[in-house]
Scaffold this motif. Structure first.
Motif, PDB file in Angstrom:
ATOM      1  N   TRP A   1       0.829  -1.200   0.000  1.00  0.00           N
ATOM      2  CA  TRP A   1       0.000   0.000   0.000  1.00  0.00           C
ATOM      3  C   TRP A   1       0.868   1.258   0.000  1.00  0.00           C
ATOM      4  O   TRP A   1       0.587   2.211  -0.725  1.00  0.00           O
TER       5      TRP A   1
ATOM      6  N   ASN B   1       0.605   4.062  -2.815  1.00  0.00           N
ATOM      7  CA  ASN B   1       0.115   5.377  -2.411  1.00  0.00           C
ATOM      8  C   ASN B   1       1.033   6.505  -2.883  1.00  0.00           C
ATOM      9  O   ASN B   1       0.565   7.586  -3.246  1.00  0.00           O
TER      10      ASN B   1
ATOM     11  N   LEU C   1      -6.260   8.198  -3.021  1.00  0.00           N
ATOM     12  CA  LEU C   1      -6.170   7.002  -2.175  1.00  0.00           C
ATOM     13  C   LEU C   1      -5.768   7.416  -0.766  1.00  0.00           C
ATOM     14  O   LEU C   1      -4.790   8.130  -0.572  1.00  0.00           O
ATOM     15  N   LYS C   2      -6.531   6.980   0.221  1.00  0.00           N
ATOM     16  CA  LYS C   2      -6.264   7.339   1.610  1.00  0.00           C
ATOM     17  C   LYS C   2      -6.277   6.100   2.482  1.00  0.00           C
ATOM     18  O   LYS C   2      -6.959   5.130   2.190  1.00  0.00           O
ATOM     19  N   TYR C   3      -5.506   6.186   3.564  1.00  0.00           N
ATOM     20  CA  TYR C   3      -5.524   5.113   4.554  1.00  0.00           C
ATOM     21  C   TYR C   3      -6.312   5.612   5.761  1.00  0.00           C
ATOM     22  O   TYR C   3      -5.875   6.516   6.464  1.00  0.00           O
TER      23      TYR C   3
END
Length: 386
Positions: A242, A246, A299-301
């Protein structure tokens, strides 16, 4: 420093193993207020006969005693001349805590936040174990490492006052080893005690992955966030973490023959990686943008996106606890199932050690079963049968 020769109890063959014991002073235990000695031990591949009965055994004992005395004298000489000290000449006085902190600070710049936090936690546990304001390089010997290993496995606690998991013990202990190995590589440390201390073995936890049919179901199911869906499927077909997905920019996507490849530095290890892209991977990346733009913009966590990932999986009829990292596991398992060898897979995943990749081989139950059932029949046919 004082070095003495120690004979172990004789074994069943009447042989007494020999070791050297290093005495590096003493300190007052802050809890018991009692004085404790700082000792480390070095086992020698030598022995004496406890009760020599033949001329050959008596000769062996005399020659061995001379050899051990020579080794002890050499160790003392090496210590006095700084062979086992820092090149600066201040080995026993230089702060290992300060050095570990400098390495940790650098990890904040070179690696992921999660990896940096592990270094931070390791230093906290080192200080919790040692209980004194400072720790010198000279005190980080075999005895210290064995003590820290025991502390992690039997005494260390989490914030919630529970014992550390085996894999957490393994990770913290390896950070200490990595720091000492780095000091040795840089020529700072001459005598590295890591080679004389056993590692903590990690446990192979269950790794969630998707089968080929489940992956197809995910690809056909609806996901609220298109960028999350594309990034997850991209990880499934490339094996990228990821963190690397990212931060991926279009500048890192370059033409290569009649296709494209990614040339990037892994965020976790900072190693340079080359990864060829399939047409499906290129399709998931979308339309090319300016070089500085992120490929998976938006895209975010977050806990919200993690929850949406689970909802998406449930829409596909999958009840597994799917996380983004499951995509990387899925890539590894599908590649192994398709016959990719473990060495090639290790390179594709960017692992620095092959044993890290070998954990995926245990997941392939079908290949293990086929391997057992395909063993040739070597028994003769029963009488009366052709």
């Amino acid at each position: 420093m004082k070095i003495s020769i120690d004979l172990r109890e004789p074994d069943r063959d009447g042989k007494k193993a020999i070791r050297l014991i290093y005495y590096a002073g003493s300190y007052i235990d802050p809890e018991t207020k009692k004085r404790k000695h700082k000792r480390s031990r070095e086992s020698l591949s030598l022995f004496l006969y406890d009760n020599p009965r033949t001329p050959a055994q008596r000769l062996h004992n005399r020659e061995t005693q001379r050899a051990v005395e020579a080794i002890r004298a050499k160790r003392l000489y090496d210590h006095e001349t700084g062979k086992h000290q820092l090149d600066s000449g201040n080995a026993l006085k230089s702060s290992f805590f300060d050095y570990f902190q400098k390495v940790t600070n650098q990890k904040a710049l070179d690696t992921s936040k999660s990896n940096h936090s592990i270094w931070v936690s390791t230093l906290k546990h080192l200080k919790q174990y040692y209980q004194l304001p400072d720790l010198t390089f000279g005190e980080v010997n075999q005895s210290f490492m064995e003590g820290f290993r025991h502390y992690l496995m039997h005494e260390a606690r989490t914030k919630s006052d529970s014992a550390l998991s085996r894999n957490t013990q393994y990770t913290y202990f390896n950070k200490l080893r990595a720091c000492l190995n780095q000091a040795e590589e840089k020529g700072i440390l001459k005598d590295n005690p890591t080679r004389r201390v056993k590692c903590i073995k990690a446990e192979n936890n269950k790794r969630t992955h998707l089968t080929k049919d489940e992956l197809i179901a995910m690809a056909h199911a609806e996901c609220r966030y298109d960028v999350l869906k594309r990034a997850f499927l991209f990880s499934c077909c490339t094996g990228l973490r990821w963190s690397d997905i990212n931060k991926l920019t279009w500048a890192e996507v370059e033409p290569f023959y009649d296709s494209y490849r990614i040339i990037f530095h892994q965020k976790k290890t900072n190693d340079l990686q080359y990864l060829d892209l399939s047409s499906m991977a290129m399709q998931l990346m979308g339309t090319r943008q300016e070089s500085s733009a992120r490929v998976f913009r938006g895209l975010k966590y977050s806990s919200w996106h993690n929850m949406e990932l689970l909802r998406w999986a449930m829409k596909a009829g999958i009840t597994k606890q799917v996380t983004f990292h499951a995509a990387r596991h899925t890539f590894a398992v599908i590649q192994l199932t398709n016959g990719v060898d473990i060495y090639t897979l290790s390179r594709l995943l960017g692992h620095s050690e092959l044993r890290t990749t070998e954990i995926y081989a245990d997941i392939i139950e079908s290949r293990r079963r086929d391997a057992m059932l395909s063993f040739p029949d070597i028994l003769p046919l029963p009488q009366g049968k052709d």
